[in-house]
Design an enzyme around this catalytic site. Structure first.
Site, PDB file in Angstrom:
ATOM      1  N   GLY A  27       2.216   3.511  -1.064  1.00  0.00           N
ATOM      2  CA  GLY A  27       3.558   3.961  -0.709  1.00  0.00           C
ATOM      3  C   GLY A  27       3.662   5.473  -0.715  1.00  0.00           C
ATOM      4  O   GLY A  27       3.146   6.142  -1.612  1.00  0.00           O
ATOM      5  N   TYR A  38      13.951  -3.417   3.496  1.00  0.00           N
ATOM      6  CA  TYR A  38      13.781  -2.049   3.027  1.00  0.00           C
ATOM      7  C   TYR A  38      14.838  -1.160   3.682  1.00  0.00           C
ATOM      8  O   TYR A  38      14.689  -0.696   4.813  1.00  0.00           O
ATOM      9  CB  TYR A  38      12.383  -1.514   3.356  1.00  0.00           C
ATOM     10  CG  TYR A  38      11.241  -2.287   2.744  1.00  0.00           C
ATOM     11  CD1 TYR A  38      11.438  -3.155   1.663  1.00  0.00           C
ATOM     12  CD2 TYR A  38       9.948  -2.154   3.241  1.00  0.00           C
ATOM     13  CE1 TYR A  38      10.384  -3.861   1.118  1.00  0.00           C
ATOM     14  CE2 TYR A  38       8.885  -2.855   2.687  1.00  0.00           C
ATOM     15  CZ  TYR A  38       9.107  -3.716   1.619  1.00  0.00           C
ATOM     16  OH  TYR A  38       8.060  -4.418   1.075  1.00  0.00           O
ATOM     17  N   ARG A  92       4.700   1.894  -8.886  1.00  0.00           N
ATOM     18  CA  ARG A  92       5.941   2.689  -8.764  1.00  0.00           C
ATOM     19  C   ARG A  92       5.748   4.145  -9.197  1.00  0.00           C
ATOM     20  O   ARG A  92       6.645   4.775  -9.747  1.00  0.00           O
ATOM     21  CB  ARG A  92       7.083   2.050  -9.565  1.00  0.00           C
ATOM     22  CG  ARG A  92       7.884   0.981  -8.821  1.00  0.00           C
ATOM     23  CD  ARG A  92       7.199  -0.355  -8.831  1.00  0.00           C
ATOM     24  NE  ARG A  92       7.175  -0.935 -10.156  1.00  0.00           N
ATOM     25  CZ  ARG A  92       6.337  -1.906 -10.510  1.00  0.00           C
ATOM     26  NH1 ARG A  92       5.459  -2.385  -9.670  1.00  0.00           N
ATOM     27  NH2 ARG A  92       6.371  -2.391 -11.724  1.00  0.00           N
ATOM     28  N   GLN A 151       1.934  13.490   0.199  1.00  0.00           N
ATOM     29  CA  GLN A 151       1.535  12.450  -0.746  1.00  0.00           C
ATOM     30  C   GLN A 151       0.313  11.673  -0.263  1.00  0.00           C
ATOM     31  O   GLN A 151      -0.308  10.942  -1.036  1.00  0.00           O
ATOM     32  CB  GLN A 151       2.713  11.494  -0.997  1.00  0.00           C
ATOM     33  CG  GLN A 151       3.848  12.148  -1.770  1.00  0.00           C
ATOM     34  CD  GLN A 151       5.040  11.231  -1.956  1.00  0.00           C
ATOM     35  OE1 GLN A 151       5.376  10.426  -1.075  1.00  0.00           O
ATOM     36  NE2 GLN A 151       5.707  11.342  -3.092  1.00  0.00           N
ATOM     37  N   ARG A 174      13.242   1.987 -10.740  1.00  0.00           N
ATOM     38  CA  ARG A 174      12.562   2.299 -11.995  1.00  0.00           C
ATOM     39  C   ARG A 174      13.527   2.399 -13.168  1.00  0.00           C
ATOM     40  O   ARG A 174      13.102   2.349 -14.325  1.00  0.00           O
ATOM     41  CB  ARG A 174      11.741   3.573 -11.815  1.00  0.00           C
ATOM     42  CG  ARG A 174      10.506   3.331 -10.951  1.00  0.00           C
ATOM     43  CD  ARG A 174       9.816   4.586 -10.530  1.00  0.00           C
ATOM     44  NE  ARG A 174      10.571   5.333  -9.522  1.00  0.00           N
ATOM     45  CZ  ARG A 174      10.078   6.338  -8.810  1.00  0.00           C
ATOM     46  NH1 ARG A 174       8.830   6.727  -9.003  1.00  0.00           N
ATOM     47  NH2 ARG A 174      10.815   6.964  -7.908  1.00  0.00           N
ATOM     48  N   ASP A 210       2.904  -1.098   6.706  1.00  0.00           N
ATOM     49  CA  ASP A 210       3.622  -2.264   6.184  1.00  0.00           C
ATOM     50  C   ASP A 210       5.085  -1.922   5.956  1.00  0.00           C
ATOM     51  O   ASP A 210       5.412  -0.898   5.344  1.00  0.00           O
ATOM     52  CB  ASP A 210       2.997  -2.727   4.865  1.00  0.00           C
ATOM     53  CG  ASP A 210       3.690  -3.950   4.309  1.00  0.00           C
ATOM     54  OD1 ASP A 210       3.327  -5.069   4.729  1.00  0.00           O
ATOM     55  OD2 ASP A 210       4.596  -3.805   3.482  1.00  0.00           O
ATOM     56  N   TYR A 243       0.331  -4.984  -2.997  1.00  0.00           N
ATOM     57  CA  TYR A 243       1.335  -3.919  -3.081  1.00  0.00           C
ATOM     58  C   TYR A 243       1.462  -3.397  -4.507  1.00  0.00           C
ATOM     59  O   TYR A 243       1.059  -4.049  -5.463  1.00  0.00           O
ATOM     60  CB  TYR A 243       2.680  -4.371  -2.522  1.00  0.00           C
ATOM     61  CG  TYR A 243       3.496  -5.365  -3.324  1.00  0.00           C
ATOM     62  CD1 TYR A 243       4.348  -4.944  -4.344  1.00  0.00           C
ATOM     63  CD2 TYR A 243       3.486  -6.723  -3.008  1.00  0.00           C
ATOM     64  CE1 TYR A 243       5.145  -5.848  -5.036  1.00  0.00           C
ATOM     65  CE2 TYR A 243       4.273  -7.634  -3.694  1.00  0.00           C
ATOM     66  CZ  TYR A 243       5.101  -7.196  -4.713  1.00  0.00           C
ATOM     67  OH  TYR A 243       5.884  -8.096  -5.404  1.00  0.00           O
TER      68      TYR A 243
END
Length: 334
Positions: free
Chosen positions: A283, A59, A211, A289, A230, A54, A206
């Site tokens: 994400g 972005y 975050r 990750q 953030r 996605d 999403y």
């Protein structure tokens, strides 16, 4: 471990129930990015069996799409991938983002996205935010024509309320809706999620890890640099930050004792186990990750576990807040 898959409503599109979200690799709002590492992350996701990627033009003002396009071109990965991208946002030369779902903008965006992504079609094309300066029916008609042209396979929306969903679908069938949804942000449970279930619309939710809060990797000493969003997220400001971190600590202990997992696994599994959730966006901007992805598969949460999770949240979070701070302004507001 084989990834769970789902066939999305009103389409012949089958995708894995975990998708890679690429907002962060675009760089803007996340304190910068590393292009080489970002490309490696996209390729690693595909190689691990994640089939849905996605992205969106906004972005990094096109940068995320460009990186996704480069990553998929190498090694013939495009044929293995469901690309979900978006439209309906614009930006000024200084990077200020605003909503623009005019038919002319949408017609320009699809061609720009195809060029950046180095492909002849986008699988799921989503209107990123509702734009009250343009009648929903006009935007829906423009996207219906784009789909009929063969440039996209299915149409979706994002951040729409139930009334906007129904108005849009009178003109153009909706395959997916992309709302924010995670253990800490659950407003869609009130009326949006029931509407989507009733209308047979799939979801690409999403913010699965909120975050990074639900990754278990953030502590109270963490600071965020540059334009990192953030810095303006109320969850990361006192006194709420402490409340959310305390909740994460308890959730992590619960996951360890009951499932030999971490809070990250718990957050993703909880999301996938919610009625109406088709796909959860995860994400990442580094390949490592994605290492926990396999440990999200092959188990589930029963109702007792979900009830205990809710009790943990209620004990710790006294002033819950949603993701409203992320909403981009209208053209008339800048």
């Amino acid at each position: 471990m084989t990834m769970d898959t789902i066939t999305l409503p009103k389409s012949d599109i089958t995708a894995t129930r975990i998708a890679l979200g690429t907002w962060a690799i675009g760089g803007s709002s996340w304190g910068g990015t590393d292009d080489k590492q970002s490309i490696a992350t996209v390729q690693s996701a595909i190689d691990r069996g994640i089939t849905c990627i996605d992205t969106a033009p906004v972005y990094g003002c096109g940068h995320s799409e460009e990186l996704v396009g480069k990553a998929l071109k190498e090694g013939g990965r495009r044929d293995k991938t469901i690309i979900a991208s978006k439209c309906g946002l614009n930006w000024k030369t200084d990077g200020t983002v605003f909503r623009d779902a005019s038919p002319a903008r949408l017609a320009q965006e699809i061609d720009d996205s195809l060029r950046r992504l180095q492909t002849d079609h986008i699988d799921i094309y989503q209107l990123h935010w509702p734009d009250s300066t343009v009648p929903i029916e006009e935007s829906a008609e423009a996207l219906r024509k784009i789909r009929e042209s063969g440039k996209v396979r299915a149409i979706g929306v994002s951040n729409f309320n139930p009334e906007q969903v129904k108005a849009f679908e009178k003109v153009c069938p909706i395959t997916t809706h992309q709302p924010p949804y995670n253990l800490f942000e659950r407003d869609i449970e009130k009326d949006l999620l029931p509407t989507l279930i009733e209308q047979n619309i799939g979801t690409l939710t999403y913010g699965a890890l909120c975050r990074g809060l639900l990754s278990g990797k953030i502590d109270r000493n963490r600071t965020f640099s540059g334009d990192d969003l953030r810095n303006s997220d109320p969850k990361f400001q006192p006194p709420r930050f402490e409340q959310y971190l305390n909740a994460v600590k308890e959730l992590d202990a619960f996951a360890l004792v009951n499932y030999d997992r971490t809070v990250l696994h718990l957050a993703l599994r909880w999301l996938l186990d919610q009625k109406g959730v088709s796909i959860a966006l995860w994400g990442a901007r580094r390949p490592d990750q994605l290492d926990p992805v396999n440990d999200v598969m092959g188990w589930s949460l029963d109702e007792d576990a979900k009830a205990e999770i809710d009790r943990i949240l209620d004990r710790n979070i006294k002033a819950p807040v949603g993701p409203e701070f992320m909403a981009p302004p209208l053209r008339t507001e800048i």
